[in-house]
Motif scaffolding. Structure first.
Motif, PDB file in Angstrom:
ATOM      1  N   PRO A  85       0.829  -1.210   0.000  1.00  0.00           N
ATOM      2  CA  PRO A  85       0.000   0.000   0.000  1.00  0.00           C
ATOM      3  C   PRO A  85       0.860   1.255   0.000  1.00  0.00           C
ATOM      4  O   PRO A  85       1.951   1.277   0.581  1.00  0.00           O
ATOM      5  N   ARG A  86       0.373   2.310  -0.628  1.00  0.00           N
ATOM      6  CA  ARG A  86       1.088   3.580  -0.700  1.00  0.00           C
ATOM      7  C   ARG A  86       0.693   4.420   0.509  1.00  0.00           C
ATOM      8  O   ARG A  86      -0.357   5.064   0.525  1.00  0.00           O
ATOM      9  N   VAL A  87       1.494   4.384   1.537  1.00  0.00           N
ATOM     10  CA  VAL A  87       1.243   5.132   2.753  1.00  0.00           C
ATOM     11  C   VAL A  87       2.522   5.864   3.150  1.00  0.00           C
ATOM     12  O   VAL A  87       3.600   5.582   2.633  1.00  0.00           O
ATOM     13  N   ASP A  88       2.391   6.826   4.079  1.00  0.00           N
ATOM     14  CA  ASP A  88       3.573   7.521   4.577  1.00  0.00           C
ATOM     15  C   ASP A  88       4.359   6.582   5.478  1.00  0.00           C
ATOM     16  O   ASP A  88       3.843   6.088   6.474  1.00  0.00           O
ATOM     17  N   GLY A  89       5.611   6.323   5.133  1.00  0.00           N
ATOM     18  CA  GLY A  89       6.439   5.428   5.934  1.00  0.00           C
ATOM     19  C   GLY A  89       6.578   4.066   5.283  1.00  0.00           C
ATOM     20  O   GLY A  89       5.966   3.764   4.252  1.00  0.00           O
ATOM     21  N   GLU A  90       7.390   3.227   5.903  1.00  0.00           N
ATOM     22  CA  GLU A  90       7.700   1.902   5.365  1.00  0.00           C
ATOM     23  C   GLU A  90       6.750   0.841   5.919  1.00  0.00           C
ATOM     24  O   GLU A  90       6.417   0.847   7.100  1.00  0.00           O
ATOM     25  N   VAL A  91       6.312  -0.056   5.042  1.00  0.00           N
ATOM     26  CA  VAL A  91       5.478  -1.197   5.447  1.00  0.00           C
ATOM     27  C   VAL A  91       6.355  -2.438   5.426  1.00  0.00           C
ATOM     28  O   VAL A  91       6.790  -2.878   4.361  1.00  0.00           O
ATOM     29  N   ALA A  92       6.626  -2.997   6.601  1.00  0.00           N
ATOM     30  CA  ALA A  92       7.538  -4.138   6.694  1.00  0.00           C
ATOM     31  C   ALA A  92       6.867  -5.397   7.209  1.00  0.00           C
ATOM     32  O   ALA A  92       7.472  -6.457   7.216  1.00  0.00           O
ATOM     33  N   GLU A  93       5.612  -5.310   7.652  1.00  0.00           N
ATOM     34  CA  GLU A  93       4.941  -6.485   8.237  1.00  0.00           C
ATOM     35  C   GLU A  93       3.578  -6.689   7.590  1.00  0.00           C
ATOM     36  O   GLU A  93       2.840  -5.734   7.343  1.00  0.00           O
ATOM     37  N   TYR A  94       3.254  -7.963   7.333  1.00  0.00           N
ATOM     38  CA  TYR A  94       1.967  -8.337   6.753  1.00  0.00           C
ATOM     39  C   TYR A  94       1.396  -9.519   7.526  1.00  0.00           C
ATOM     40  O   TYR A  94       2.137 -10.301   8.119  1.00  0.00           O
ATOM     41  N   GLN A  95       0.089  -9.634   7.492  1.00  0.00           N
ATOM     42  CA  GLN A  95      -0.585 -10.787   8.101  1.00  0.00           C
ATOM     43  C   GLN A  95      -1.250 -11.582   6.985  1.00  0.00           C
ATOM     44  O   GLN A  95      -1.988 -11.031   6.164  1.00  0.00           O
ATOM     45  N   LEU A  96      -0.976 -12.889   6.965  1.00  0.00           N
ATOM     46  CA  LEU A  96      -1.516 -13.780   5.946  1.00  0.00           C
ATOM     47  C   LEU A  96      -2.728 -14.522   6.503  1.00  0.00           C
ATOM     48  O   LEU A  96      -2.651 -15.127   7.575  1.00  0.00           O
ATOM     49  N   HIS A  97      -3.845 -14.448   5.782  1.00  0.00           N
ATOM     50  CA  HIS A  97      -5.054 -15.191   6.140  1.00  0.00           C
ATOM     51  C   HIS A  97      -5.251 -16.313   5.126  1.00  0.00           C
ATOM     52  O   HIS A  97      -5.233 -16.084   3.907  1.00  0.00           O
ATOM     53  N   THR A 148      -0.105 -16.633   9.746  1.00  0.00           N
ATOM     54  CA  THR A 148       1.279 -16.232  10.009  1.00  0.00           C
ATOM     55  C   THR A 148       1.438 -14.742   9.748  1.00  0.00           C
ATOM     56  O   THR A 148       0.630 -14.119   9.066  1.00  0.00           O
ATOM     57  N   SER A 149       2.509 -14.178  10.324  1.00  0.00           N
ATOM     58  CA  SER A 149       2.899 -12.800  10.036  1.00  0.00           C
ATOM     59  C   SER A 149       4.208 -12.825   9.257  1.00  0.00           C
ATOM     60  O   SER A 149       5.112 -13.604   9.570  1.00  0.00           O
ATOM     61  N   LEU A 150       4.305 -11.983   8.251  1.00  0.00           N
ATOM     62  CA  LEU A 150       5.514 -11.866   7.445  1.00  0.00           C
ATOM     63  C   LEU A 150       6.197 -10.554   7.816  1.00  0.00           C
ATOM     64  O   LEU A 150       5.565  -9.500   7.773  1.00  0.00           O
ATOM     65  N   VAL A 151       7.459 -10.623   8.184  1.00  0.00           N
ATOM     66  CA  VAL A 151       8.208  -9.426   8.545  1.00  0.00           C
ATOM     67  C   VAL A 151       9.445  -9.352   7.654  1.00  0.00           C
ATOM     68  O   VAL A 151      10.269 -10.273   7.665  1.00  0.00           O
ATOM     69  N   PHE A 152       9.559  -8.282   6.896  1.00  0.00           N
ATOM     70  CA  PHE A 152      10.708  -8.093   6.015  1.00  0.00           C
ATOM     71  C   PHE A 152      11.802  -7.363   6.782  1.00  0.00           C
ATOM     72  O   PHE A 152      11.594  -6.250   7.276  1.00  0.00           O
ATOM     73  N   ALA A 157      -3.077 -33.216  -3.807  1.00  0.00           N
ATOM     74  CA  ALA A 157      -3.515 -32.473  -4.988  1.00  0.00           C
ATOM     75  C   ALA A 157      -5.017 -32.252  -4.951  1.00  0.00           C
ATOM     76  O   ALA A 157      -5.756 -32.977  -4.280  1.00  0.00           O
ATOM     77  N   GLY A 158      -5.465 -31.221  -5.669  1.00  0.00           N
ATOM     78  CA  GLY A 158      -6.892 -30.960  -5.788  1.00  0.00           C
ATOM     79  C   GLY A 158      -7.506 -30.250  -4.600  1.00  0.00           C
ATOM     80  O   GLY A 158      -8.735 -30.240  -4.463  1.00  0.00           O
ATOM     81  N   VAL A 159      -6.704 -29.662  -3.749  1.00  0.00           N
ATOM     82  CA  VAL A 159      -7.212 -28.942  -2.574  1.00  0.00           C
ATOM     83  C   VAL A 159      -7.220 -27.449  -2.872  1.00  0.00           C
ATOM     84  O   VAL A 159      -6.227 -26.888  -3.329  1.00  0.00           O
ATOM     85  N   SER A 160      -8.361 -26.813  -2.607  1.00  0.00           N
ATOM     86  CA  SER A 160      -8.486 -25.378  -2.858  1.00  0.00           C
ATOM     87  C   SER A 160      -8.330 -24.590  -1.559  1.00  0.00           C
ATOM     88  O   SER A 160      -8.804 -25.011  -0.496  1.00  0.00           O
ATOM     89  N   HIS A 161      -7.675 -23.450  -1.653  1.00  0.00           N
ATOM     90  CA  HIS A 161      -7.469 -22.574  -0.509  1.00  0.00           C
ATOM     91  C   HIS A 161      -7.816 -21.147  -0.895  1.00  0.00           C
ATOM     92  O   HIS A 161      -7.559 -20.713  -2.021  1.00  0.00           O
ATOM     93  N   ARG A 162      -8.373 -20.419   0.065  1.00  0.00           N
ATOM     94  CA  ARG A 162      -8.625 -18.983  -0.092  1.00  0.00           C
ATOM     95  C   ARG A 162      -7.540 -18.226   0.668  1.00  0.00           C
ATOM     96  O   ARG A 162      -7.241 -18.549   1.812  1.00  0.00           O
ATOM     97  N   VAL A 163      -6.971 -17.210   0.058  1.00  0.00           N
ATOM     98  CA  VAL A 163      -5.859 -16.503   0.679  1.00  0.00           C
ATOM     99  C   VAL A 163      -5.995 -14.995   0.449  1.00  0.00           C
ATOM    100  O   VAL A 163      -6.447 -14.544  -0.605  1.00  0.00           O
ATOM    101  N   ARG A 164      -5.622 -14.224   1.465  1.00  0.00           N
ATOM    102  CA  ARG A 164      -5.582 -12.766   1.372  1.00  0.00           C
ATOM    103  C   ARG A 164      -4.573 -12.247   2.396  1.00  0.00           C
ATOM    104  O   ARG A 164      -4.181 -12.976   3.316  1.00  0.00           O
ATOM    105  N   ILE A 165      -4.161 -10.999   2.272  1.00  0.00           N
ATOM    106  CA  ILE A 165      -3.189 -10.430   3.206  1.00  0.00           C
ATOM    107  C   ILE A 165      -3.604  -9.000   3.564  1.00  0.00           C
ATOM    108  O   ILE A 165      -4.417  -8.377   2.873  1.00  0.00           O
TER     109      ILE A 165
END
Length: 209
Positions: free
Chosen positions: A136-148, A155-159, A178-186
């Motif tokens: 995202p375009r925000v003021d400051g650095e984005v270094a952490e994300y949460q994976l759903h 999990t949390s991702l930290v760069f 094989a053949g397993v579906s997953h929904r993912v967003r962050i």
């Protein structure tokens, strides 16, 4: 070289008077302007500390009684107070809080990762999901994300070092079937310590080569 130290004086433990008449107004959807009346003993004040909730976020010089706070989110309510500080580090009581709401949509879209993609790959008999997105375009650095995954945070991702600004990538293990579906967003942890909006949700299915 000869030098003379100043005479000893008693420690200054007297806090400045509380600033008064704090007021504010939105300055667009991502900023607010605050103003206040100087501390009664303003001659001793070297700075004013601006607090957002319980967190100090900004300071201005003792001769200044107006400031603009930037990096806020649209459609969001904030609470601000101001304290006076003297040269000895003594801090006045806080002003009564002023509560302001930035205009615009608070649905999180402005702070969500964009261009979110998800694809399955098979390696060594196991399946992985490869993700990529634009931070995202925000003021400051984005270094952490949460994976759903499938509606739950997994999990949390930290760069470390320098976080990616143009496109970020991440790959994670999802099993051997094989053949397993997953929904993912962050979603991103924003520089102000709050979670941003969710990316679009993608569905990915593990498939044999």
């Amino acid at each position: 070289v000869r030098a003379r130290t100043p005479a000893a004086v008693a420690d200054d433990r007297s806090a400045p008077a509380r600033p008064s008449a704090l007021s504010g107004r939105p300055a667009g959807s991502r900023a607010v302007q605050l103003s206040w009346s100087a501390s009664a003993n303003a001659r001793d004040v070297v700075s004013y500390d601006i607090h957002q909730g319980d967190t100090k976020i900004h300071s201005v010089g003792g001769g200044q009684t107006v400031t603009v706070v930037t990096g806020l989110r649209p459609g969001t309510s904030y609470s601000f107070t101001v304290r006076a500080r003297d040269a000895a580090g003594n801090v006045s009581p806080a002003t009564p809080a002023v509560r302001l709401t930035t205009p615009g949509s608070g649905d999180g879209r402005a702070t969500a990762p964009t261009g979110f993609r998800a694809a399955s790959q098979r390696e060594g008999g196991a399946y992985y999901v490869d993700l990529s997105w634009v931070p995202p375009r925000v003021d400051g650095e984005v270094a952490e994300y949460q994976l759903h995954l499938d509606g739950r945070p997994v999990t949390s991702l930290v760069f470390g070092g320098r976080a990616p600004r143009d496109r970020a990538t991440y790959s994670f293990y999802v099993g051997r079937e094989a053949g397993v579906s997953h929904r993912v967003r962050i979603r991103a942890m924003l520089p102000d310590g709050t979670w941003g909006g969710f990316s679009a949700e993608r569905t990915v299915t593990t498939r044999p080569r």
